[in-house]
Design a protein around this motif. Structure first.
Motif, PDB file in Angstrom:
ATOM      1  N   PHE A 193       0.809  -1.213   0.000  1.00  0.00           N
ATOM      2  CA  PHE A 193       0.000   0.000   0.000  1.00  0.00           C
ATOM      3  C   PHE A 193       0.847   1.269   0.000  1.00  0.00           C
ATOM      4  O   PHE A 193       0.541   2.228  -0.682  1.00  0.00           O
ATOM      5  CB  PHE A 193      -0.956   0.013   1.192  1.00  0.00           C
ATOM      6  N   GLY A 194       1.914   1.280   0.776  1.00  0.00           N
ATOM      7  CA  GLY A 194       2.780   2.461   0.852  1.00  0.00           C
ATOM      8  C   GLY A 194       3.409   2.793  -0.485  1.00  0.00           C
ATOM      9  O   GLY A 194       3.431   3.956  -0.912  1.00  0.00           O
ATOM     10  N   ARG A 195       3.911   1.782  -1.158  1.00  0.00           N
ATOM     11  CA  ARG A 195       4.529   2.004  -2.474  1.00  0.00           C
ATOM     12  C   ARG A 195       3.483   2.402  -3.509  1.00  0.00           C
ATOM     13  O   ARG A 195       3.748   3.191  -4.411  1.00  0.00           O
ATOM     14  CB  ARG A 195       5.283   0.753  -2.920  1.00  0.00           C
ATOM     15  N   GLU A 242       1.300   9.337  -7.281  1.00  0.00           N
ATOM     16  CA  GLU A 242       1.715  10.689  -7.685  1.00  0.00           C
ATOM     17  C   GLU A 242       1.911  10.760  -9.192  1.00  0.00           C
ATOM     18  O   GLU A 242       1.521  11.744  -9.827  1.00  0.00           O
ATOM     19  CB  GLU A 242       3.013  11.088  -6.976  1.00  0.00           C
ATOM     20  N   GLN A 243       2.516   9.733  -9.764  1.00  0.00           N
ATOM     21  CA  GLN A 243       2.726   9.685 -11.211  1.00  0.00           C
ATOM     22  C   GLN A 243       1.392   9.626 -11.945  1.00  0.00           C
ATOM     23  O   GLN A 243       1.205  10.278 -12.968  1.00  0.00           O
ATOM     24  CB  GLN A 243       3.594   8.472 -11.580  1.00  0.00           C
ATOM     25  N   ASN A 247      -0.192  20.626  -6.185  1.00  0.00           N
ATOM     26  CA  ASN A 247       0.393  19.738  -5.190  1.00  0.00           C
ATOM     27  C   ASN A 247      -0.071  18.308  -5.440  1.00  0.00           C
ATOM     28  O   ASN A 247      -1.193  17.937  -5.118  1.00  0.00           O
ATOM     29  CB  ASN A 247      -0.010  20.203  -3.787  1.00  0.00           C
ATOM     30  N   LYS A 248       0.797  17.506  -6.030  1.00  0.00           N
ATOM     31  CA  LYS A 248       0.482  16.114  -6.314  1.00  0.00           C
ATOM     32  C   LYS A 248       0.810  15.221  -5.134  1.00  0.00           C
ATOM     33  O   LYS A 248       0.579  14.027  -5.172  1.00  0.00           O
ATOM     34  CB  LYS A 248       1.243  15.654  -7.557  1.00  0.00           C
ATOM     35  N   THR A 249       1.377  15.790  -4.088  1.00  0.00           N
ATOM     36  CA  THR A 249       1.769  15.010  -2.926  1.00  0.00           C
ATOM     37  C   THR A 249       0.754  15.124  -1.789  1.00  0.00           C
ATOM     38  O   THR A 249       0.996  14.617  -0.708  1.00  0.00           O
ATOM     39  CB  THR A 249       3.153  15.462  -2.409  1.00  0.00           C
ATOM     40  N   LYS A 260      -7.507   9.139  -2.262  1.00  0.00           N
ATOM     41  CA  LYS A 260      -8.721   9.053  -3.083  1.00  0.00           C
ATOM     42  C   LYS A 260      -8.438   8.347  -4.400  1.00  0.00           C
ATOM     43  O   LYS A 260      -9.184   7.461  -4.804  1.00  0.00           O
ATOM     44  CB  LYS A 260      -9.286  10.450  -3.345  1.00  0.00           C
ATOM     45  N   VAL A 261      -7.370   8.740  -5.080  1.00  0.00           N
ATOM     46  CA  VAL A 261      -7.024   8.116  -6.363  1.00  0.00           C
ATOM     47  C   VAL A 261      -6.681   6.645  -6.156  1.00  0.00           C
ATOM     48  O   VAL A 261      -7.091   5.784  -6.939  1.00  0.00           O
ATOM     49  CB  VAL A 261      -5.871   8.879  -7.054  1.00  0.00           C
TER      50      VAL A 261
END
Length: 185
Positions: free
Chosen positions: A53-55, A61-62, A157-159, A166-167
């Motif tokens: 999940f973390g990765r 972000e990409q 801000n993509k971070t 959500k995505v």
């Protein structure tokens, strides 16, 4: 005789040619973003299936960036078309309408973010000579008359963790993966 009846200056004519060239390259510029988005979506889905999940959150972000870029290119395309239609108004920047000024500011802002469209950098310099340094500074910074949606799509801000969650949830739902975000910070 033709010299005195010229409707636009040489500089404005050059801007028009550059904008037309950028307009023709826009469809080509969209393709890599769509391909990278597809690959990134697949990667996130696979990471979620494996329980990483973390990765997956980091890889999202990409996905967000590649999702925003075609939308930003659509806005840039509209601005290019507007400037081509009203190119004669660029010779008198003080008399130009807010629509033209917004399009010019949008092109100036986007030039920095769109490496696929080098014509925009040259057009930005030519437009900066016409519209002045204050206008140019505001446009480059994305303030003033620049469309906030364009600014957000290109430099947003993509971070932001809530957006990434959500995505990621949306991708998990598409792939029928159950996940619990309570363990993530």
């Amino acid at each position: 005789m033709g010299f005195f009846n010229r409707k636009t200056s040489k500089q404005t004519s050059r801007v028009k040619k550059l904008i037309k060239l950028a307009l023709s390259r826009l469809s080509i510029a969209r393709r890599p973003h769509l391909a990278r988005k597809s690959i990134s979506l697949s990667d996130v889905g696979q990471l979620l299936m494996l329980g990483h999940f973390g990765r997956a959150i980091q890889r999202v972000e990409q996905v967000i960036e590649e999702d925003n870029m075609p939308l930003a290119l659509d806005i840039i395309e509209l601005y290019c078309k507007r400037l081509i239609e009203h190119v004669a108004k660029l010779d008198k920047p003080k008399e130009s309408s807010d629509d033209i000024r917004e399009a010019v500011a949008g092109i100036m802002f986007a030039a920095r973010w769109c490496g696929d469209l080098p014509e925009l950098l040259v057009a930005r310099d030519l437009l900066a000579d016409k519209f002045g340094s204050d206008f140019t500074t505001n446009a480059k910074e994305g303030t003033g008359i620049v469309d906030p949606m364009l600014v957000w799509k290109l430099s947003g801000n993509k971070t932001h963790m809530e957006l990434k969650k959500k995505v990621t949830k949306d991708i998990a739902i598409e792939n029928n993966i159950w996940m619990d975000f309570s363990e993530l910070q």
